[in-house]
Write an enzyme that holds these catalytic residues in place. Sequence first.
Site, PDB file in Angstrom:
ATOM      1  N   HIS A 151      -1.172  -9.876  -0.648  1.00  0.00           N
ATOM      2  CA  HIS A 151      -1.895  -9.282  -1.628  1.00  0.00           C
ATOM      3  C   HIS A 151      -2.008 -10.045  -2.769  1.00  0.00           C
ATOM      4  CE1 HIS A 151      -0.589  -5.185   0.617  1.00  0.00           C
ATOM      5  NE2 HIS A 151      -1.431  -5.829   1.294  1.00  0.00           N
ATOM      6  N   ASP A 193      -8.754  -4.506   3.891  1.00  0.00           N
ATOM      7  CA  ASP A 193      -7.311  -5.145   3.549  1.00  0.00           C
ATOM      8  C   ASP A 193      -6.994  -5.943   4.761  1.00  0.00           C
ATOM      9  OD1 ASP A 193      -4.426  -5.252   2.059  1.00  0.00           O
ATOM     10  OD2 ASP A 193      -4.259  -4.273   4.186  1.00  0.00           O
ATOM     11  N   ASP A 248      -6.009   0.038  -4.105  1.00  0.00           N
ATOM     12  CA  ASP A 248      -4.471   0.327  -3.940  1.00  0.00           C
ATOM     13  C   ASP A 248      -3.931  -0.957  -4.670  1.00  0.00           C
ATOM     14  OD1 ASP A 248      -5.252  -0.693  -1.932  1.00  0.00           O
ATOM     15  OD2 ASP A 248      -3.754   0.077  -0.492  1.00  0.00           O
ATOM     16  N   HIS A 249      -4.548  -2.151  -4.552  1.00  0.00           N
ATOM     17  CA  HIS A 249      -4.176  -3.484  -4.994  1.00  0.00           C
ATOM     18  C   HIS A 249      -5.297  -4.485  -4.538  1.00  0.00           C
ATOM     19  CE1 HIS A 249      -3.625  -4.377  -0.493  1.00  0.00           C
ATOM     20  NE2 HIS A 249      -3.046  -3.602  -0.352  1.00  0.00           N
ATOM     21  N   HIS A 298      -0.973   5.597   8.741  1.00  0.00           N
ATOM     22  CA  HIS A 298      -0.802   4.167   7.964  1.00  0.00           C
ATOM     23  C   HIS A 298      -0.530   4.631   6.320  1.00  0.00           C
ATOM     24  CE1 HIS A 298      -2.026   0.149   7.143  1.00  0.00           C
ATOM     25  NE2 HIS A 298      -1.193  -0.301   8.140  1.00  0.00           N
ATOM     26  N   THR A 306      -1.578   4.176   3.388  1.00  0.00           N
ATOM     27  CA  THR A 306      -2.384   4.906   2.311  1.00  0.00           C
ATOM     28  C   THR A 306      -2.587   6.280   2.529  1.00  0.00           C
ATOM     29  OG1 THR A 306      -3.604   3.006   1.687  1.00  0.00           O
ATOM     30  CG2 THR A 306      -4.443   4.910   1.079  1.00  0.00           C
ATOM     31  N   HIS A 332      -6.114  -9.909   5.401  1.00  0.00           N
ATOM     32  CA  HIS A 332      -5.085 -10.479   5.482  1.00  0.00           C
ATOM     33  C   HIS A 332      -5.282 -11.675   6.619  1.00  0.00           C
ATOM     34  CE1 HIS A 332      -1.809  -8.247   3.551  1.00  0.00           C
ATOM     35  NE2 HIS A 332      -2.472  -7.180   3.887  1.00  0.00           N
ATOM     36  N   SER A 364       0.703  -1.122   0.120  1.00  0.00           N
ATOM     37  CA  SER A 364      -0.141   0.140   0.004  1.00  0.00           C
ATOM     38  C   SER A 364       0.656   1.332   0.090  1.00  0.00           C
ATOM     39  CB  SER A 364      -0.968  -0.021   1.144  1.00  0.00           C
ATOM     40  OG  SER A 364      -1.820  -1.053   1.233  1.00  0.00           O
TER      41      SER A 364
END
Length: 542
Positions: free
Chosen positions: A460, A334, A375-376, A177, A179, A338, A114
Amino acid sequence: MKQLVVLICSMLGFVGLASTLPREATDYEDMSFWLKSGQENLRRNLAYRNNENRAKNTIIFIGDGMGISTITAGRIYKGQMKGSTGEEYKLAFEKFPNTGFAKTYNTDKQVPDSAGTATAIFSGVKCRYKVIGLDTKASFDKCDKHNDEKRKVTTIADWAQESGMGTGFVTTTRITHATPAGLYAHTNNRDWECDTSIPKQYKDCVNDIARQLIEEAPGNKFQVIMGGGAQHLGLPMEPIDPDTCVRGDGQNLAQLWSENNPDGKLVTDAEQLFSIDVANTSKILGVFAASHLPYHAVKTDQTPSLANMTTQAIKLLQKNNDGFLLMVESGRIDMAHHHNYVKLALRELSELEEAILAALQQVKLEETLVIVTADHSHSFTINGYPKRGNDILGFANDPNKPNVPFYETLSYINGPGFFHHRRNDSNNINETWRAVEQDETRDQPFYTSMAGTYLEDETHGGEDVGVYAIGPYSHLIRGTFEQNYIAHVVAYAACFKDWPSHCNNAYNRFFYKLTNSVNRTTNSPLLSLFTFVLLLIVLNYN
């Protein structure tokens, strides 16, 4: 009149033209339905006209980790929450008229993180894995003050502030963080969020991300900052998160922010946020958790929702007559992925949609560019052949045994869910996995979905992500492009100072030089000469 047509055509998607089927339907749409719906979609697209107003306002929504499979699953999940089969439902941003795909790789990684992707989205420059705000000539985890000073990139936040616009961001993660930090920070390691996380040899080389936010531009000029991360600011709040850093220098950066912004408001819970007199407040710093905000499914009323924060942010930023730039991140999609918490991930996506709908109610689309992207992606998939309307959180079936649960429709390539589902009490090689339908934790928010390979944290995914846009110059979002292109579209649409835009046809002012970096397309002397001649022609023509 044309702009009215554009607005009406754009908004038609939000009134739900498509019919829905009840969850248990078995009588599906016939030929007539599909032919009519296809023609309705065609007519809407034929009637669409590009909006070529200046984007007075820009709102960028980031669903962190919101890959295409997550959007598809989230669409079905939200539709089923409303009582339909779910497949035909469309999330609010899926109704936007313009869509493209962004390639997410970092300069040194096929599958990104990210930090590098946020830098690309917000600065227009791709960089290394886990590096924020420095181009690829800077190193990861090693600070070189002389070199890094030259490698710093500017962002859409800088450009908007230089253009006199209001700026801010809200997030469900820590405000330090990766982002949100991509908007304002320059650091060799995304984890250097507070002073104790920076190696001793680099203490005098770079400030931690929290200090950069509070003390340096563009962070110290934001009108809105909302999210978690109190322990990184030195603001006392419990419970402390042991998985991230705690300030060791004794500073309370939130108090420093208040001293520097006497007309601003520091708030730490939902009640305080709602009680702000926006008309008489210049800035908002909202810090609602020691680390990340709790997941929406388990939070209390003391924690504002993403829609709550977005609403208050827009109310304050709209006071600027020159317009505003706002970034809104649903960051815990996200984090749920995870941990293989698929139900929580889809709920966080649903909350992102609620924030988007809240924003659309407050702005005028003829003057506001709205972009929704990720972002991903993640190593997350929808698989099997479940029937139409099957519970998206349920089971796929063996085609030969249609009434027997076989495995989960939603699962992961890797992650902690591997051992949760692995059976260790049998010597039968055909009894590798526990029966999914017998798992007593399936209805709990923190249920861990199946993963094919064990990793402590799921990874990711490297595939392209969707980019959805509506408003002025949203038609520039089309095709497949590098992720850094998004910043260039924003700058062009908003007419940022000293950037090429539709407000300045000369195209003769740039932040960069044509020979600034190694570029595979400009190594040829002949091509460089051609580029120079073409530039002269453009300048003479204008």
